[in-house]
Design a protein around this motif. Sequence first.
Motif, PDB file in Angstrom:
ATOM      1  N   ALA A   1       0.979  -0.818   0.475  1.00 24.78           N
ATOM      2  CA  ALA A   1      -0.078  -0.056   0.115  1.00 24.78           C
ATOM      3  C   ALA A   1       0.854   1.433   0.172  1.00 24.78           C
ATOM      4  CB  ALA A   1      -0.962   0.411   1.070  1.00 24.78           C
ATOM      5  N   VAL A   2       2.293   0.869   0.867  1.00 29.95           N
ATOM      6  CA  VAL A   2       2.842   2.217   0.592  1.00 29.95           C
ATOM      7  C   VAL A   2       3.837   2.791  -0.590  1.00 29.95           C
ATOM      8  CG1 VAL A   2       4.745   3.114   1.806  1.00 29.95           C
ATOM      9  CG2 VAL A   2       2.828   2.180   3.597  1.00 29.95           C
ATOM     10  N   ARG A   3       3.495   1.496  -1.316  1.00 30.85           N
ATOM     11  CA  ARG A   3       4.323   1.345  -2.684  1.00 30.85           C
ATOM     12  C   ARG A   3       3.613   2.228  -3.274  1.00 30.85           C
ATOM     13  NH1 ARG A   3       7.338  -4.201  -2.517  1.00 30.85           N
ATOM     14  NH2 ARG A   3       9.368  -3.132  -1.151  1.00 30.85           N
ATOM     15  N   ALA A   4       2.092   2.307  -3.414  1.00 31.68           N
ATOM     16  CA  ALA A   4       0.940   2.030  -4.453  1.00 31.68           C
ATOM     17  C   ALA A   4       1.425   4.079  -3.566  1.00 31.68           C
ATOM     18  CB  ALA A   4       0.012   1.808  -3.863  1.00 31.68           C
ATOM     19  N   LEU A   5       0.746   4.236  -3.108  1.00 34.04           N
ATOM     20  CA  LEU A   5      -0.127   5.866  -2.405  1.00 34.04           C
ATOM     21  C   LEU A   5       1.938   6.175  -2.673  1.00 34.04           C
ATOM     22  CD1 LEU A   5      -1.410   4.894   0.980  1.00 34.04           C
ATOM     23  CD2 LEU A   5      -2.098   5.727  -1.138  1.00 34.04           C
ATOM     24  N   GLU A   6       2.860   5.971  -2.817  1.00 33.01           N
ATOM     25  CA  GLU A   6       4.322   6.905  -2.450  1.00 33.01           C
ATOM     26  C   GLU A   6       4.462   7.103  -4.215  1.00 33.01           C
ATOM     27  OE1 GLU A   6       6.874   5.468  -0.323  1.00 33.01           O
ATOM     28  OE2 GLU A   6       6.708   6.354   1.195  1.00 33.01           O
ATOM     29  N   ALA A   7       4.138   6.682  -4.712  1.00 33.33           N
ATOM     30  CA  ALA A   7       4.097   6.889  -6.086  1.00 33.33           C
ATOM     31  C   ALA A   7       3.011   6.944  -7.530  1.00 33.33           C
ATOM     32  CB  ALA A   7       3.948   5.387  -7.054  1.00 33.33           C
ATOM     33  N   LEU A   8       2.021   7.754  -5.992  1.00 34.51           N
ATOM     34  CA  LEU A   8       1.094   8.635  -7.363  1.00 34.51           C
ATOM     35  C   LEU A   8       1.698  10.138  -6.919  1.00 34.51           C
ATOM     36  CD1 LEU A   8      -1.790   7.853  -5.062  1.00 34.51           C
ATOM     37  CD2 LEU A   8      -1.887   7.573  -7.159  1.00 34.51           C
TER      38      LEU A   8
ATOM     39  N   ARG B   1       0.525  13.115  -2.878  1.00 34.69           N
ATOM     40  CA  ARG B   1       0.492  12.400  -1.895  1.00 34.69           C
ATOM     41  C   ARG B   1      -0.994  13.132  -1.802  1.00 34.69           C
ATOM     42  NH1 ARG B   1       4.264   9.792   1.975  1.00 34.69           N
ATOM     43  NH2 ARG B   1       2.944  10.331   4.014  1.00 34.69           N
ATOM     44  N   PRO B   2      -1.823  11.906  -1.232  1.00 29.37           N
ATOM     45  CA  PRO B   2      -2.627  11.928  -0.941  1.00 29.37           C
ATOM     46  C   PRO B   2      -3.152  12.453   0.791  1.00 29.37           C
ATOM     47  CG  PRO B   2      -2.579   9.988  -1.563  1.00 29.37           C
ATOM     48  CD  PRO B   2      -1.161  10.047  -1.911  1.00 29.37           C
ATOM     49  N   ASP B   3      -3.661  13.129   1.184  1.00 30.54           N
ATOM     50  CA  ASP B   3      -3.955  14.095   2.697  1.00 30.54           C
ATOM     51  C   ASP B   3      -5.210  13.252   2.860  1.00 30.54           C
ATOM     52  OD1 ASP B   3      -2.935  17.000   1.309  1.00 30.54           O
ATOM     53  OD2 ASP B   3      -5.279  16.661   0.654  1.00 30.54           O
ATOM     54  N   ALA B   4      -5.375  12.477   2.507  1.00 28.49           N
ATOM     55  CA  ALA B   4      -6.203  10.984   3.205  1.00 28.49           C
ATOM     56  C   ALA B   4      -6.898   9.841   2.401  1.00 28.49           C
ATOM     57  CB  ALA B   4      -7.502  11.412   3.697  1.00 28.49           C
ATOM     58  N   VAL B   5      -6.837   8.239   3.026  1.00 27.49           N
ATOM     59  CA  VAL B   5      -6.948   7.518   2.408  1.00 27.49           C
ATOM     60  C   VAL B   5      -8.215   7.213   3.254  1.00 27.49           C
ATOM     61  CG1 VAL B   5      -6.039   5.649   1.991  1.00 27.49           C
ATOM     62  CG2 VAL B   5      -4.550   6.920   2.290  1.00 27.49           C
ATOM     63  N   ILE B   6      -8.975   6.565   1.898  1.00 28.33           N
ATOM     64  CA  ILE B   6      -9.841   4.844   1.795  1.00 28.33           C
ATOM     65  C   ILE B   6      -9.567   4.143   1.639  1.00 28.33           C
ATOM     66  CG2 ILE B   6     -12.317   4.853   1.795  1.00 28.33           C
ATOM     67  CD1 ILE B   6     -13.075   8.027  -0.101  1.00 28.33           C
ATOM     68  N   LEU B   7      -9.476   2.640   3.100  1.00 24.31           N
ATOM     69  CA  LEU B   7      -9.289   1.563   3.096  1.00 24.31           C
ATOM     70  C   LEU B   7      -9.833   1.059   3.075  1.00 24.31           C
ATOM     71  CD1 LEU B   7      -6.839  -0.238   3.039  1.00 24.31           C
ATOM     72  CD2 LEU B   7      -6.608   0.262   5.355  1.00 24.31           C
ATOM     73  N   ASP B   8     -10.309  -0.093   2.505  1.00 25.36           N
ATOM     74  CA  ASP B   8     -11.178  -0.988   2.008  1.00 25.36           C
ATOM     75  C   ASP B   8     -10.903  -1.732   3.731  1.00 25.36           C
ATOM     76  OD1 ASP B   8     -13.617  -2.457   1.467  1.00 25.36           O
ATOM     77  OD2 ASP B   8     -12.233  -4.195   0.229  1.00 25.36           O
TER      78      ASP B   8
ATOM     79  N   PRO C   1       2.010   7.470   8.694  1.00 21.83           N
ATOM     80  CA  PRO C   1       1.175   8.441   9.340  1.00 21.83           C
ATOM     81  C   PRO C   1       0.634   9.085   8.333  1.00 21.83           C
ATOM     82  CG  PRO C   1       3.752   8.587   7.636  1.00 21.83           C
ATOM     83  CD  PRO C   1       3.268   7.074   8.156  1.00 21.83           C
ATOM     84  N   TRP C   2      -0.109   7.903   7.503  1.00 18.41           N
ATOM     85  CA  TRP C   2      -1.178   8.047   6.592  1.00 18.41           C
ATOM     86  C   TRP C   2      -2.631   8.536   7.561  1.00 18.41           C
ATOM     87  CZ3 TRP C   2       0.465   8.515   2.036  1.00 18.41           C
ATOM     88  CH2 TRP C   2       1.857   7.967   1.324  1.00 18.41           C
ATOM     89  N   ARG C   3      -3.992   9.292   7.480  1.00 22.22           N
ATOM     90  CA  ARG C   3      -4.428   9.668   7.503  1.00 22.22           C
ATOM     91  C   ARG C   3      -4.902   8.576   6.967  1.00 22.22           C
ATOM     92  NH1 ARG C   3      -6.365  15.783   6.997  1.00 22.22           N
ATOM     93  NH2 ARG C   3      -4.808  15.727   8.983  1.00 22.22           N
ATOM     94  N   VAL C   4      -6.117   7.697   7.987  1.00 21.62           N
ATOM     95  CA  VAL C   4      -6.724   5.911   6.660  1.00 21.62           C
ATOM     96  C   VAL C   4      -9.036   6.670   7.677  1.00 21.62           C
ATOM     97  CG1 VAL C   4      -7.222   3.820   6.552  1.00 21.62           C
ATOM     98  CG2 VAL C   4      -5.006   5.079   6.672  1.00 21.62           C
TER      99      VAL C   4
END
Length: 233
Positions: free
Chosen positions: A102-109, A112-119, A128-131
Amino acid sequence: MPYEPPTHTVERSLRATTGAKTVAGVDEVGRGAWAGPVTVCAAVTGLRRPPEGLTDSKLLTIKRRTALAVELEKWVTSYALGHASPEEIDDLGMTAALRLAAVRALEALPVRPDAVILDGKHDYLGSPWRVRTVIKGDQSCVAVAAASVIAKVQRDKMMAELGVGHADFGFAANAGYPSPVHKAALAERGPTPYHRLTWAYLDALPQWRHLKKARSWADGSGPEIEGQLGFDF
């Protein structure tokens, strides 16, 4: 079977309560497979109306899912994939491997997202991700549904390519998950270089049991994973 289309409700809530401007939907595929990586897709969609028929990838036919993925890859604001290899899954355990992917995916965007919706209900991402976790988010949230479809189609394609040299295992059809063809090939030929060797299916293979790896991560640190149990031949 009819289903409600996904919405931007959760994303709007995150924007309103946290001030987030960029929100990514995250979903995984391959968690319960016996072979291949676990793959995570992070997708940013904004608040635009999604393509018709978007929903959880598991509710779509292969044909529709494949066509929709092509459409989504052009429609989303951005997306990125992250993978954790079978070796990383064996070494780290599934929870840590999921976080790594997940970190690899997010850091490849690109942003950088301010927040994440996680299934799902478990936050395997953490600080440090806001989930925000959402049960069945792949059905109810647009960005998560988009991530679900892209992740599934991309991983299926990867498994088909990996299976070219191991045709007896049927990876193009089963994507590394248990199936009669997969089980029969395991019994006859043993695991490929793409198999997870800490998985309990090896307990049912006396002739290959010596290949099983001991878990290096602490007992109880990883959750029970669907598909990890052994089976009767």
